[in-house]
Design a protein around this motif. Structure first.
Motif, mmCIF file in Angstrom:
data_model
loop_
_atom_site.group_PDB
_atom_site.id
_atom_site.type_symbol
_atom_site.label_atom_id
_atom_site.label_comp_id
_atom_site.label_asym_id
_atom_site.label_seq_id
_atom_site.Cartn_x
_atom_site.Cartn_y
_atom_site.Cartn_z
ATOM 1 N N THR A 281 0.800 -1.240 -0.013
ATOM 2 C CA THR A 281 -0.194 -0.055 -0.023
ATOM 3 C C THR A 281 0.733 1.358 0.038
ATOM 4 O O THR A 281 0.316 2.375 0.316
ATOM 5 N N TYR B 197 5.947 7.638 1.536
ATOM 6 C CA TYR B 197 4.549 7.831 0.931
ATOM 7 C C TYR B 197 3.417 7.783 2.160
ATOM 8 O O TYR B 197 2.664 8.340 2.290
ATOM 9 N N GLU B 198 3.952 6.781 3.041
ATOM 10 C CA GLU B 198 3.161 6.678 4.155
ATOM 11 C C GLU B 198 2.828 7.993 5.350
ATOM 12 O O GLU B 198 2.008 8.172 5.891
ATOM 13 N N ARG C 276 -4.379 6.553 7.642
ATOM 14 C CA ARG C 276 -2.929 7.497 7.150
ATOM 15 C C ARG C 276 -2.755 6.509 5.899
ATOM 16 O O ARG C 276 -3.070 5.311 5.822
ATOM 17 N N PRO C 277 -1.908 7.502 4.870
ATOM 18 C CA PRO C 277 -1.258 6.682 3.721
ATOM 19 C C PRO C 277 -0.488 5.351 4.214
ATOM 20 O O PRO C 277 0.194 5.314 5.114
ATOM 21 N N GLY C 278 -1.034 4.234 3.384
ATOM 22 C CA GLY C 278 -0.377 2.912 3.663
ATOM 23 C C GLY C 278 -1.083 2.214 4.698
ATOM 24 O O GLY C 278 -0.715 0.938 4.892
ATOM 25 N N GLY D 24 -5.123 0.595 6.065
ATOM 26 C CA GLY D 24 -6.340 0.737 5.486
ATOM 27 C C GLY D 24 -6.347 0.107 4.080
ATOM 28 O O GLY D 24 -5.257 -0.023 3.574
ATOM 29 N N ALA E 56 -6.222 0.241 0.042
ATOM 30 C CA ALA E 56 -5.269 0.975 -0.771
ATOM 31 C C ALA E 56 -6.267 2.380 -1.360
ATOM 32 O O ALA E 56 -7.392 2.041 -1.524
ATOM 33 N N SER F 230 -6.637 6.639 1.999
ATOM 34 C CA SER F 230 -6.137 7.687 2.661
ATOM 35 C C SER F 230 -6.156 8.899 1.622
ATOM 36 O O SER F 230 -6.519 9.987 2.316
ATOM 37 N N ALA F 231 -6.217 8.809 0.575
ATOM 38 C CA ALA F 231 -6.106 9.891 -0.555
ATOM 39 C C ALA F 231 -7.406 10.432 -0.789
ATOM 40 O O ALA F 231 -7.343 11.589 -1.563
ATOM 41 N N THR G 294 -1.091 12.668 -5.963
ATOM 42 C CA THR G 294 0.545 12.122 -5.740
ATOM 43 C C THR G 294 0.500 10.558 -6.016
ATOM 44 O O THR G 294 -0.244 9.857 -5.477
ATOM 45 N N PHE H 57 2.390 6.904 -5.466
ATOM 46 C CA PHE H 57 3.291 6.038 -4.304
ATOM 47 C C PHE H 57 4.568 6.821 -4.226
ATOM 48 O O PHE H 57 5.278 6.987 -3.198
#
Lengths: 375, 269
Positions: free
Chosen positions: A105, A122-123, B41-43, B45, B47, B50-51, B145, B147
């Motif tokens: 992810t 990215y995270e 947060r990104p990464g 949950g 894919a 978060s965005a 954005t 990854f």
């Protein structure tokens, strides 16, 4: 009555044949013989050391079995040596490359340019600029076989190297090379490397621990392995390795790790020129209070650390399975990696980390200087 | 015969109820995110989730990521598992085969109907996701954005989203092929559906085990989520190509086995 009628048997036979063919295909491709070459170990080592100018891109995986009890303080290192990491890399030169650690992810990308690195996470939606430090903690790109191979062989002596046949790796003919460290202080029993016959780029590295009693050591299994699954020797475009922080991202500056900056203990006595038979290396730019000892694959870093930080590290090492506690401090061997928090007679504390045996760590701890001026 | 099967499939209320239920969870998640403004947060949950708070354009992808691990395969397995076994259980298979069309043609018609259902289900999830995302989160004017930290234009997002929809659809064809094969083995649609789901659960479980890493590349669910690699820069094609290849192998083998079994079995119901 027959089990299957002729028409039914014929159709099932066709399906069975198809399954057999498809199932056998990967195995047949994997058994394609590799072409060996009449090249000496010393010649192969020279080719690896000269491969720093070879441009390529690739897809690699590293796997570590080292359980480091440092999850509170050095989470990145603990994960790096205990997990499987999948990496994509684009290499144009030693000062122009990019390596991404990809996850399901997200990803973390390191972009090297002439003056330093950008690290994109990215995270965290964060880009971090850092200059090139003379000494830094290992990160995933350090485990790329191309980079690790060059580093491991950089100080190897010819009599420590032997040839070990050839293998097909990432669709290339790779020539085998075994490094057996001559130093008795080394905790590494041997390292197997496979080197691309045409370019000298290392395609796979496997590091084997010597002490079977160390945590995480499984006899016959590498403590750390890393290898390319795909590799392409076409020069990647400059736009792929370049990086500009995206709009809206946090932009930070990395000032380096204070613990590798001498631990802010300027009153410490200077470290000796030799510890437990390991000569001190002169590493340009490193604080004088930090010592780098050994040669080639047998390396030990000695860092004076402040008391509070030492207490946190000691707290984690004390409760780790296999940790040895005595008057000298606490030490642990995780595969070929040795760690110790050494306590001097007057309260000085040092972090010792490297590819040396537990006995060597104890010997080094006994030879460390006590505190200087303030005591 | 294909047209007949398609009409039959899409005239059934349960087909549309299945598709509606499939969309319920992504819509609920979108509403909760919009009301609370609390995205992962990104990464973390599913894919892309978060965005989506900053760009609703990405919600079709987030919706697919939400339903892909469980609900979408269940829906596909239910419909494909019913294909032949449902006719057998209802006592209509004999009458279907009494027509001169032949078993292979019937099987092909059932197969096409199942595949069209997969395509419709995935496209509807993506379309509902797009509408939901656009309405609840709006569309970012500056693109999004990747990854890798680069920025994609709206046009690039559309192209990559269409590729992702195509990839997910193709991945689900493997599930349909498993269910169809089991459907030719049994007269119970439930048995065929559960058989397909058992295979997928086994595959997902084995994929998490290091001890099974040697067989991981051959597990049917191994590359399902690889469509996220379309949102790296450059696109990471490796797993996407392998995912398409692996599903193609499963399709050929399972459809071959379905054909071998169905065209030679004794039909009594």
């Amino acid at each position: 009555m027959p089990l299957l009628r002729p028409r039914s048997a014929l159709r099932w036979s066709l399906v069975g044949l198809l399954v057999l063919l498809l199932a056998a295909l990967p195995s047949l491709v994997g058994r394609l013989p590799a072409a060996d070459a009449d090249r000496s170990a010393a010649d192969l080592r020279a080719a690896v050391l000269a491969s720093g100018d070879v441009a390529f891109s690739g897809y690699a995986q590293s796997a570590g079995g080292l359980t480091l009890p440092l999850t509170d303080t050095f989470t990145g290192i603990a994960d790096l040596f205990s997990d499987r990491a999948t990496m994509r890399t684009w290499y144009r030169s030693a000062q122009d490359w990019r390596t991404d650690v990809v996850t399901a992810t997200g990803e973390t990308g390191t972009h090297r340019d002439a003056t330093g690195t950008w690290t994109w996470q990215y995270e965290d939606d964060e880009a971090t600029r850092a200059r090139v430090f003379p000494l830094s903690l290992p990160i995933a790109p350090d485990l790329l076989p191309s980079d690790l191979g060059r580093r491991l062989l950089s100080q190897a002596a010819d009599d420590e190297l032997t040839r070990t046949g050839a293998e097909r790796i990432a669709g290339r003919d790779a020539l085998g090379l075994r490094l057996v460290p001559a130093d008795v202080a080394s905790s590494v029993s041997h390292v197997d490397l496979w080197v691309d016959a045409a370019t000298g780029v290392t395609l796979r590295v496997e590091v084997f621990g010597g002490d079977a009693s160390a945590v995480g050591v499984v006899t016959g299994e590498p403590a750390l392995s890393t290898g390319f699954l795909d590799v392409d020797f076409t020069e990647p475009a400059a736009s792929v390795t370049a990086f500009t922080p995206p709009p809206g991202a946090d932009v930070e500056t990395d000032e380096g790790l204070p613990v590798l900056d001498g631990g802010r203990t300027p009153d410490q006595s200077p470290l000796p020129a030799e510890l437990a038979g390991l000569p001190r290396q002169d590493v340009e730019g490193v604080e004088r209070s930090v010592g780098v000892y050994g040669r080639g694959i047998t390396q030990l870093v000695v860092v004076p650390i402040p008391g509070r930080f030492a207490d946190r590290l000691r707290g984690q090492l004390d409760v780790a399975p296999g940790a040895v506690l005595d008057d000298l401090g606490v030490r642990l061997s995780a595969g070929p990696l040795g760690l110790m928090i050494a306590t001097g007679p007057r309260g000085a504390t040092y972090l010792l980390a490297g590819t040396v045996t537990s006995e060597t760590l104890a010997s080094v701890a006994g030879q460390l200087p006590t505190t200087g001026g303030r005591g | 015969m294909i047209a007949v099967e398609l009409v039959k499939l899409f005239r059934r209320p349960r087909t549309w109820v299945t598709i509606a239920l499939l969309n319920a969870l992504p819509v609920l998640v979108a509403v909760l995110l919009a009301l609370t403004d609390l995205g992962p947060r990104p990464g973390e949950g599913p894919a892309f989730l978060s965005a989506v708070l900053t760009n609703g354009n990405l919600y079709p992808l987030a919706a697919l990521a939400i339903v892909l691990p469980l609900f979408l395969p269940i829906a596909v397995a239910v419909v494909a598992g019913d294909s032949v076994a449902g006719e057998a259980q209802g006592g209509t298979l004999r009458y279907l085969l009494a027509r001169p069309a032949g078993r292979t043609r019937l099987l092909v018609a059932k197969l096409v109907a199942a595949f069209v259902f997969v395509l419709v289900a995935v496209v509807v999830v993506a379309a509902v996701g797009y509408v939901t995302g656009s309405v609840l989160f709006g569309v970012a004017p500056t693109g999004t954005t990747t990854f890798s930290g680069t920025t994609l234009s709206s046009q690039q997002i559309v192209v990559r989203t269409l590729l992702a929809i195509g990839y997910v659809t193709f991945s689900m064809l493997g599930v349909a092929a498993f269910a169809l094969f089991f459907s030719t083995l049994t007269d119970s649609p439930l048995g065929a559906t559960l058989g397909a789901l058992a295979v997928l659960i086994t595959s997902s479980l084995l994929f998490t085990l290091d001890a099974a890493s040697s067989i991981a590349p051959y597990l049917p669910t191994r590359y399902w989520l690889s469509y996220v690699d379309l949102f790296r820069d450059p696109i990471l094609w490796r797993d996407i190509v392998r995912g398409v290849g692996l599903q193609a192998v499963y399709l050929v083998v399972l459809l071959g086995a379905s054909w071998a079994n169905f065209t030679t079995k004794d039909v009594t119901s």
